[in-house]
Design a protein around this motif. Structure first.
Motif: not given
Length: 208
Positions: A25-52
Motif C-alpha cells: 500500500i505504501t509503494k502504490n500510494t507513493i509511486s502512483k497516487k492516493k487512489a492506487a493505495g485505496m484500490q490496494t486496500t480494497l483488495g486487502t479488505l476483500v481478502a480479509l472478508l473471505i478469510h473471515t
C-alpha cells in the motif's frame, strides 16, 4: 460477546504493525497516487472478508490441519511476494520510476493490478488463516451465538483495517510532494522491494 473493547484495542495494535500489505500500500500510494493505495486496500479488505467467512465455516481449520494445503498456500504466497519485490527492485534500475498513468485504459488495468496485489498478498498468506483461527476465538463465546460473534469480530477487524489504512494513505498523500521526487521514488521502490522479498522468504521458510 466477551471483552469486545479489549478485542478492538488488540486488533488496532496488530493492524498498525507493518506487514506485506503495508509495504504494498505504501509503494502504490507513493509511486502512483492516493487512489492506487485505496484500490490496494480494497483488495486487502476483500481478502480479509473471505478469510473471515472461511474461518466461520471451518475452511481455515481444514487448511491449517492439512500440511499439503498449508504448504501450497504458503509457497504460492511467498513466490508472489518475492515476485512483487523483484518487480519493485527492477524499477530502481530505470531512468524513470513508475509514472502515474494518464491514459484511461491504462488506469483501468492499473486499478485491477492494485486491487489484485492487495487481494493476493492476503488471500495467499496462510498465516492470516491461522490468525483468524487463533485470535478471534479468544474473544467469542461458545454458546448458540458463537457463529454471529465470530462473524462480528471478523467484520470489526476488517472495518478497523479500513479505517487505519484510510488514515495511513491520507498521511502519505499529505507528504506526497517530497515523496514523489524521482530520487525518492527509487529509494521507496528499492526499500519496499527488499521488504517484500524478505517477507516472502520469511513466509517460505516458516514451518506450519
Amino acid at each position: 460477546m466477551e471483552n469486545y473493547f479489549l478485542f478492538i484495542f488488540m486488533a488496532i495494535m496488530l493492524i498498525i504493525l507493518p506487514g506485506p500489505d503495508t509495504a504494498i500500500i505504501t509503494k502504490n500510494t507513493i509511486s502512483k497516487k492516493k487512489a492506487a493505495g485505496m484500490q490496494t486496500t480494497l483488495g486487502t479488505l476483500v481478502a480479509l472478508l473471505i478469510h473471515t467467512l472461511a474461518a466461520v465455516f471451518g475452511l481455515s481449520a481444514l487448511i491449517v490441519k492439512s500440511a499439503f494445503l498449508f504448504s501450497i498456500l504458503k509457497y504460492a504466497g511467498a513466490v508472489y511476494l518475492i515476485y512483487l519485490g523483484c518487480k519493485s527492485m527492477v524499477y530502481i534500475l530505470k531512468k524513470q520510476p513508475i509514472a502515474i498513468q494518464e491514459n484511461g485504459q491504462e488506469n483501468k488495468y492499473s486499478s485491477q493490478s492494485n486491487f489484485k496485489q492487495g487481494f493476493l498478498t492476503n488471500i495467499l498468506n496462510p498465516k492470516v488463516a491461522v490468525f483468524f483461527l487463533t485470535f478471534l476465538p479468544q474473544f467469542a463465546g461458545t454458546g448458540n451465538n458463537a457463529f454471529v460473534e465470530f462473524l462480528t469480530l471478523g467484520l470489526t477487524y476488517t472495518l478497523l483495517t479500513l479505517i487505519w489504512f484510510f488514515f495511513y494513505i491520507n498521511l502519505i498523500n499529505f507528504v506526497s510532494d517530497f515523496m514523489k521526487k524521482p530520487s525518492t521514488l527509487r529509494v521507496v521502490e528499492g526499500l519496499t522491494g527488499g521488504v517484500l522479498i524478505l517477507f516472502g522468504l520469511k513466509l517460505a521458510l516458516e514451518k506450519q
